[in-house]
Every structure is written in C-alpha cells, then in structure tokens.
Write a protein that holds these residues in place. Structure first.
Motif, PDB file in Angstrom:
ATOM      1  N   UNK A  61      -4.649  17.750  -1.129  1.00  0.00           N
ATOM      2  CA  UNK A  61      -4.435  17.020  -2.378  1.00  0.00           C
ATOM      3  C   UNK A  61      -5.689  16.518  -3.062  1.00  0.00           C
ATOM      4  N   UNK A  62      -5.582  15.335  -3.641  1.00  0.00           N
ATOM      5  CA  UNK A  62      -6.671  14.756  -4.412  1.00  0.00           C
ATOM      6  C   UNK A  62      -7.498  13.761  -3.592  1.00  0.00           C
ATOM      7  N   UNK A  63      -7.225  13.679  -2.302  1.00  0.00           N
ATOM      8  CA  UNK A  63      -7.963  12.769  -1.440  1.00  0.00           C
ATOM      9  C   UNK A  63      -7.416  11.361  -1.414  1.00  0.00           C
ATOM     10  N   UNK A  64      -6.485  11.048  -2.308  1.00  0.00           N
ATOM     11  CA  UNK A  64      -5.879   9.724  -2.337  1.00  0.00           C
ATOM     12  C   UNK A  64      -4.642   9.707  -1.457  1.00  0.00           C
ATOM     13  N   UNK A  65      -4.309   8.546  -0.968  1.00  0.00           N
ATOM     14  CA  UNK A  65      -3.121   8.407  -0.134  1.00  0.00           C
ATOM     15  C   UNK A  65      -1.887   8.875  -0.895  1.00  0.00           C
ATOM     16  N   UNK A  66      -1.027   9.649  -0.252  1.00  0.00           N
ATOM     17  CA  UNK A  66       0.199  10.109  -0.905  1.00  0.00           C
ATOM     18  C   UNK A  66       1.343   9.095  -0.801  1.00  0.00           C
ATOM     19  N   UNK A  67       1.058   7.903  -0.293  1.00  0.00           N
ATOM     20  CA  UNK A  67       2.081   6.874  -0.109  1.00  0.00           C
ATOM     21  C   UNK A  67       2.798   6.577  -1.425  1.00  0.00           C
ATOM     22  N   UNK A  68       4.128   6.635  -1.386  1.00  0.00           N
ATOM     23  CA  UNK A  68       4.933   6.369  -2.588  1.00  0.00           C
ATOM     24  C   UNK A  68       5.781   5.115  -2.407  1.00  0.00           C
ATOM     25  N   UNK A  69       6.312   4.643  -3.505  1.00  0.00           N
ATOM     26  CA  UNK A  69       7.230   3.505  -3.439  1.00  0.00           C
ATOM     27  C   UNK A  69       8.479   3.888  -2.650  1.00  0.00           C
ATOM     28  N   UNK A  70       8.895   5.136  -2.754  1.00  0.00           N
ATOM     29  CA  UNK A  70      10.028   5.615  -1.965  1.00  0.00           C
ATOM     30  C   UNK A  70       9.753   5.549  -0.472  1.00  0.00           C
ATOM     31  N   UNK A  71       8.519   5.855  -0.075  1.00  0.00           N
ATOM     32  CA  UNK A  71       8.143   5.751   1.341  1.00  0.00           C
ATOM     33  C   UNK A  71       8.279   4.307   1.819  1.00  0.00           C
ATOM     34  N   UNK A  72       7.855   3.366   0.980  1.00  0.00           N
ATOM     35  CA  UNK A  72       7.970   1.958   1.347  1.00  0.00           C
ATOM     36  C   UNK A  72       9.432   1.525   1.429  1.00  0.00           C
ATOM     37  N   UNK A  73      10.252   2.021   0.534  1.00  0.00           N
ATOM     38  CA  UNK A  73      11.684   1.714   0.581  1.00  0.00           C
ATOM     39  C   UNK A  73      12.300   2.264   1.862  1.00  0.00           C
ATOM     40  N   UNK A  74      11.934   3.482   2.229  1.00  0.00           N
ATOM     41  CA  UNK A  74      12.432   4.072   3.467  1.00  0.00           C
ATOM     42  C   UNK A  74      11.998   3.243   4.671  1.00  0.00           C
ATOM     43  N   UNK A  75      10.770   2.770   4.651  1.00  0.00           N
ATOM     44  CA  UNK A  75      10.285   1.928   5.739  1.00  0.00           C
ATOM     45  C   UNK A  75      11.104   0.635   5.807  1.00  0.00           C
ATOM     46  N   UNK A  76      11.336   0.018   4.667  1.00  0.00           N
ATOM     47  CA  UNK A  76      12.066  -1.253   4.643  1.00  0.00           C
ATOM     48  C   UNK A  76      13.487  -1.086   5.179  1.00  0.00           C
ATOM     49  N   UNK A  77      14.156  -0.014   4.795  1.00  0.00           N
ATOM     50  CA  UNK A  77      15.509   0.248   5.299  1.00  0.00           C
ATOM     51  C   UNK A  77      15.472   0.439   6.807  1.00  0.00           C
ATOM     52  N   UNK A  78      14.537   1.232   7.276  1.00  0.00           N
ATOM     53  CA  UNK A  78      14.402   1.504   8.715  1.00  0.00           C
ATOM     54  C   UNK A  78      14.083   0.222   9.484  1.00  0.00           C
ATOM     55  N   UNK A  79      13.110  -0.546   8.998  1.00  0.00           N
ATOM     56  CA  UNK A  79      12.697  -1.764   9.697  1.00  0.00           C
ATOM     57  C   UNK A  79      13.785  -2.830   9.681  1.00  0.00           C
ATOM     58  N   UNK A  80      14.566  -2.874   8.618  1.00  0.00           N
ATOM     59  CA  UNK A  80      15.627  -3.883   8.536  1.00  0.00           C
ATOM     60  C   UNK A  80      16.778  -3.609   9.501  1.00  0.00           C
TER      61      UNK A  80
END
Length: 122
Positions: A101-120
């Motif tokens: 890619x462009x060298x920047x993190x591919x982290x998305x808001x959707x990834x964070x939402x998925x993490x929050x659902x999983x962690x909760x």
C-alpha cells in the motif's frame, strides 16, 4: 445485551468525529484513521481512552490498532487470526493482500467497531 456492529460503528464514528472535529456523516466503516484523517500516533491514545469509556472495555492497543500488522503479515493468515480474532477472515485476507500500500496503517473505523464488539463480549 449484545452490541451490534452497526451500534458499535456509530459509537466509534461519534468518538472519532469529536476528536478530529469532523462531521460524523462524512465518516464510514472504510475511513482509514492514518490516511483519511489527520490522525497521528498520539491521537490513538485519546481514541483508546474514549473507546474504553464508550464501550466499557479495556482496550488492548496492540490488537485494536493493529500495531504488529507488518510483522505478523510476514507470518501469514494464521498469525493474523491469532493476533486479531476480532477481524473477519475476509478482512485479514484484505490486509495480507494490501500490506504494501501507501505505507500508512490500513486501520479503519470498521476495524475499531469490530474490536469493540469482540471485546465487549468478554
């Protein structure tokens, strides 16, 4: 009560919109934190704290922010599955395919939402 991904995504969007003073309507699941927003690594600390409060979870920054993605991608899909169980198999495949890619993190808001659902779910 189980948190839906849509509910989690809206909470993530609201948190991020407030931090970066953006209109929440401009943000979506595919918005990349580092590439599409003026996000710097210091901002991740504030995001982590706000997500912890918004979801009542302890945020593992390593997992939530995909910190070891580049190292783990070299080890393959199984390593990503162990490190990021909150991501779907399809998302992990996408990360493997687009790791240059462009060298920047591919982290998305959707990834964070998925993490929050999983962690909760604890």
């Amino acid at each position: 009560m189980t948190l839906s991904r849509d509910e989690a995504l809206q909470r993530v969007i609201d948190c991020v919109a407030e931090i970066f003073e953006r209109d929440a309507a401009e943000l979506h699941a595919r918005t990349r934190l580092m590439a599409d927003l003026p996000c710097e690594s210091i901002d991740l600390l504030e995001i982590s704290i706000r997500l912890g409060v918004a979801f009542g979870i302890s945020v593992d920054d390593e997992a939530a922010f995909l910190r070891s993605l580049r190292l783990l991608a070299d080890e393959g899909a199984a390593a990503l599955a162990r490190a990021y169980p909150h991501l779907s198999e399809q998302r992990r495949e996408d990360l493997l395919c687009r790791r240059e890619g462009d060298g920047l993190s591919p982290l998305t808001l959707g990834d964070l939402a998925d993490y929050a659902v999983w962690a909760s779910r604890g």
